[in-house]
Design an enzyme around this catalytic site. Structure first.
Site, short mmCIF file in Angstrom:
data_model
loop_
_atom_site.label_atom_id
_atom_site.label_comp_id
_atom_site.label_asym_id
_atom_site.label_seq_id
_atom_site.Cartn_x
_atom_site.Cartn_y
_atom_site.Cartn_z
N ASP A 139 0.87 -1.17 0.00
CA ASP A 139 0.00 0.00 0.00
C ASP A 139 0.91 1.23 0.00
OD1 ASP A 139 -2.18 1.75 0.51
OD2 ASP A 139 -3.14 0.22 1.76
N ASP A 157 -2.98 4.62 -2.46
CA ASP A 157 -3.94 5.27 -1.57
C ASP A 157 -4.37 6.62 -2.13
OD1 ASP A 157 -5.09 5.17 1.27
OD2 ASP A 157 -4.04 7.09 1.35
N GLU A 181 -6.83 3.54 -5.59
CA GLU A 181 -8.02 3.85 -4.80
C GLU A 181 -8.56 5.17 -5.33
OE1 GLU A 181 -9.62 4.65 -0.28
OE2 GLU A 181 -7.78 5.55 -0.98
N HIS A 212 -10.89 -1.95 4.74
CA HIS A 212 -10.66 -1.51 6.11
C HIS A 212 -11.32 -0.16 6.43
CE1 HIS A 212 -7.89 0.53 3.55
NE2 HIS A 212 -7.54 1.35 4.51
N ASP A 213 -12.05 0.40 5.47
CA ASP A 213 -12.68 1.71 5.69
C ASP A 213 -14.20 1.64 5.78
OD1 ASP A 213 -10.21 3.03 5.53
OD2 ASP A 213 -10.38 3.34 3.37
O1 ISL Z 1 -12.36 10.80 -0.03
C1 ISL Z 1 -13.16 10.17 0.61
C2 ISL Z 1 -14.54 10.61 0.66
O2 ISL Z 1 -14.96 11.04 -0.59
C3 ISL Z 1 -12.79 8.99 1.41
O3 ISL Z 1 -13.65 7.92 1.19
C4 ISL Z 1 -11.38 8.58 1.08
O4 ISL Z 1 -11.32 8.12 -0.23
C5 ISL Z 1 -10.94 7.51 1.96
O5 ISL Z 1 -11.11 7.88 3.29
C6 ISL Z 1 -9.47 7.30 1.68
O6 ISL Z 1 -9.01 6.22 2.41
C7 ISL Z 1 -7.64 5.93 2.35
O7 ISL Z 1 -6.83 7.01 2.76
C8 ISL Z 1 -6.96 7.43 4.11
C9 ISL Z 1 -6.89 6.26 5.09
O8 ISL Z 1 -7.29 6.68 6.37
C10 ISL Z 1 -7.77 5.11 4.64
O9 ISL Z 1 -7.64 4.03 5.52
C11 ISL Z 1 -7.35 4.76 3.26
O10 ISL Z 1 -8.00 3.62 2.74
C12 ISL Z 1 -5.85 8.39 4.38
O11 ISL Z 1 -4.62 7.85 3.99
#
Ligand code: ISL
Ligand code: CA
Length: 550
Positions: A103, A216, A275, A333-334
């Protein structure tokens, strides 16, 4: 490992399994999962039948966002182990035919990364321009002005995790931008020195043998060059109350996609999965000279209705240009774990099998989040045990992401075999029953259903590469589609509900004998007749057209 076609390509034909390293397996009793723990479980993963592992961040980090705040891109956090442990994990994974992707969190660093420490040290530091520094603006009447004499933040941009995206730094009298926590300052991707250094990070890992990267928040690398205000939107939390016209998905991204692809293409069979924040980007960011894959998060928002899933698949199939490959996920994980999202309760496992059969039989690369193969639900985390920063901040509107990050339950013993110490986050309440050992012994378990599905998918050219064709235009309670490749036709039939269903297809199925290859109903004699398929409650069935049938 079974390789039935000559043109097998792991990231396109395989299944990728996401590990959240803190929660997979602890090897030293500190209550936190680590690399040696993962290495010890590689036989389980190879036996499960996945092709690759994605490890959430394992780099040194002060853990304000549990590793998504990196303070050194070219090392391993001591909590997870050492570079030698990593090299061993990689070699042992490769020896079992498992690829490993890391990642990479390149939108931002930790505020403790030496680059940012230098950058904030003075306005003329050579690394000043590695981050997004802006002067305060004159406070508009009634506008937010947090620091006397500091004016207002440069614009109205909000942080995903709450509050303004700008943090005032009194030492140098400017604001820096952070799309996430203030401990996660955003890198300046317009700066060629940043780009060159970040591509060097990629080569560092590729040279070690890493098979690719999950990138990410790929959608956020660039912000508007004029730092214009975002227009308002209707929403609950600050971030949702703006249209993200200017802090995401800027046109400059196209060049960077090409550059990243160039770095990867210098090595054989390496890949990147991006992502991205919405469907449009999931389509636009993939293909030749772009990313190999980008997450399509549509399934994370679907209600438990066949028609919703079918429409999501069809719009994706229709939108992806030639040479772009689909990618599906049910969780990560989100977000809430899908057995919980799709309703929980006594039928959760039955629904989980239907969802798994869907995920693993579509045209595209599926990602499986650890624990999904056990039907692991969300675990309720009491307020005083919340670890996730946005959870602490927004409770009770939002409880954070801990419920979907609980430790992997391996057996019914103390702490489910995850640790000999005190787990960093509590286990699923039902771990005495819901664990790998128990499900291993039960032929009807979710785990054994995943294993059979994964094996079948690996053996089936139609499932890996065949075309997708929905069989009913307006499915109500069940879903049916064909996957067709030269020499093989597979029918997937899924009953989303707990009663018998007869699905009427738009046209008769190809004539011939349909042989059940896999079913949630033991000894199933699938009832396929003309243009009707009858399914038992929550039945998920895969049938293959006998090649020589009349
Ligand atoms: O941007 C968003 C809302 O439109 C969020 O969904 C965003 O895309 C998401 O939170 C991103 O997640 C990733 O980056 C974060 C981290 O906390 C997450 O775990 C990771 O998957 C910051 O690095
Ligand atoms: Ca540990």
């Amino acid at each position: 490992m079974t390789r039935l076609t000559d043109d097998y390509l792991w990231w396109r034909d395989g299944v990728i399994y996401q590990i959240y390293p803190r929660s997979f397996q602890d090897s030293n009793g500190d209550g936190i999962g680590d690399l040696n723990g993962i290495t010890a479980r590689l036989d389980y993963l190879a036996g499960l039948g996945v092709d690759a592992l994605w490890l959430s961040p394992i780099y040194p980090s002060p853990m304000f966002d549990f590793g998504y705040d990196v303070s050194d891109y070219e090392a391993i956090d001591p909590v997870f182990g050492t570079l030698a442990d990593f090299d061993r994990l990689l070699a042992e994974a490769h020896a079992r035919g498992l690829r490993v992707i890391l990642d990479l969190v390149l939108n931002h660093t930790s505020h403790l990364h030496p680059w940012f420490v230098e950058s904030r040290s003075s306005r003329d530091n050579p690394k000043r321009d590695w981050y997004l520094w802006r002067d305060p603006v004159a406070p508009r009447s009634g506008a937010y002005a947090p620091h006397s004499g500091a004016g207002s933040p440069p614009n109205n941009w909000e942080s995903v995790f709450g509050g303004r995206a700008w943090e005032y730094d009194p030492a140098t009298g400017q604001y820096y931008y952070h799309q996430f926590l203030k401990e996660q300052p955003d890198l300046n991707w317009r700066n060629p020195a940043v780009r060159a250094r970040v591509y060097q990070v990629m080569r560092f890992w590729l040279d070690r043998g890493v098979d690719g990267f999950r990138l990410d928040v790929l959608h956020a690398y660039f912000k508007d060059d004029q730092f214009r205000d975002n227009p308002p939107a209707i929403g609950l939390r600050g971030w949702d109350r703006q249209q993200h016209l200017y802090d995401l998905d800027r046109p400059e991204m196209a060049d960077v996609l090409r550059e990243i692809r160039g770095v990867l293409d210098a090595y054989p069979e390496r890949m990147a999965v991006g992502e991205v924040a919405d469907f449009g980007m999931a389509v636009r960011y993939v293909g030749p000279h772009k990313m190999h894959l980008a997450f399509n998060f549509d399934f994370l928002r679907q209600p438990w209705l066949p028609r919703a899933f079918q429409q999501a698949v069809q719009r994706y199939e229709a939108a992806l240009p030639a040479g772009a490959w689909p990618c599906y996920v049910l969780g990560n994980h989100d977000v809430d774990r899908f057995p919980t999202r799709f309703g929980g309760g006594p039928y959760a496992d039955a629904r989980t099998k239907v969802a798994a059969a869907l995920l693993l039989t579509l045209r595209g690369t599926p990602f499986v989040y650890y624990g999904e193969e056990l039907g692991l639900p969300n675990t309720r985390i009491p307020r005083d045990e919340i670890q996730d920063p946005p959870g602490r901040r927004y409770w009770p509107i939002y409880g954070g992401r801990d419920p979907e990050r609980t430790p992997m339950p391996w057996d019914g013993g103390p702490n489910a075999g995850f640790t000999t110490g005190q787990p960093w986050l509590r286990l699923n309440a039902d771990y005495a029953r819901r664990n790998v050992a128990a499900q291993d012994a039960d032929p009807a378990s979710v785990l054994n259903f995943y294993r059979r599905l994964l094996r079948l998918r690996r053996e089936s050219p139609a499932l890996r590469r065949g075309t997708f064709r929905a069989l009913a235009r307006r499915p109500v309670e069940a879903l049916a589609y064909l996957r067709e490749a030269p020499g093989q036709t597979v029918l997937v039939a899924l009953n989303f509900f707990g009663w018998e269903n007869t699905l009427k297809l738009d046209s008769p199925l190809p004539a011939g004998a349909w042989r059940v290859r896999l079913s949630t109903v033991p000894g199933d004699q699938a009832r396929v007749r003309g243009n009707r398929v009858t399914l038992a409650p929550f039945e998920a069935t895969l049938l293959e057209l006998e090649p020589n049938s009349p």
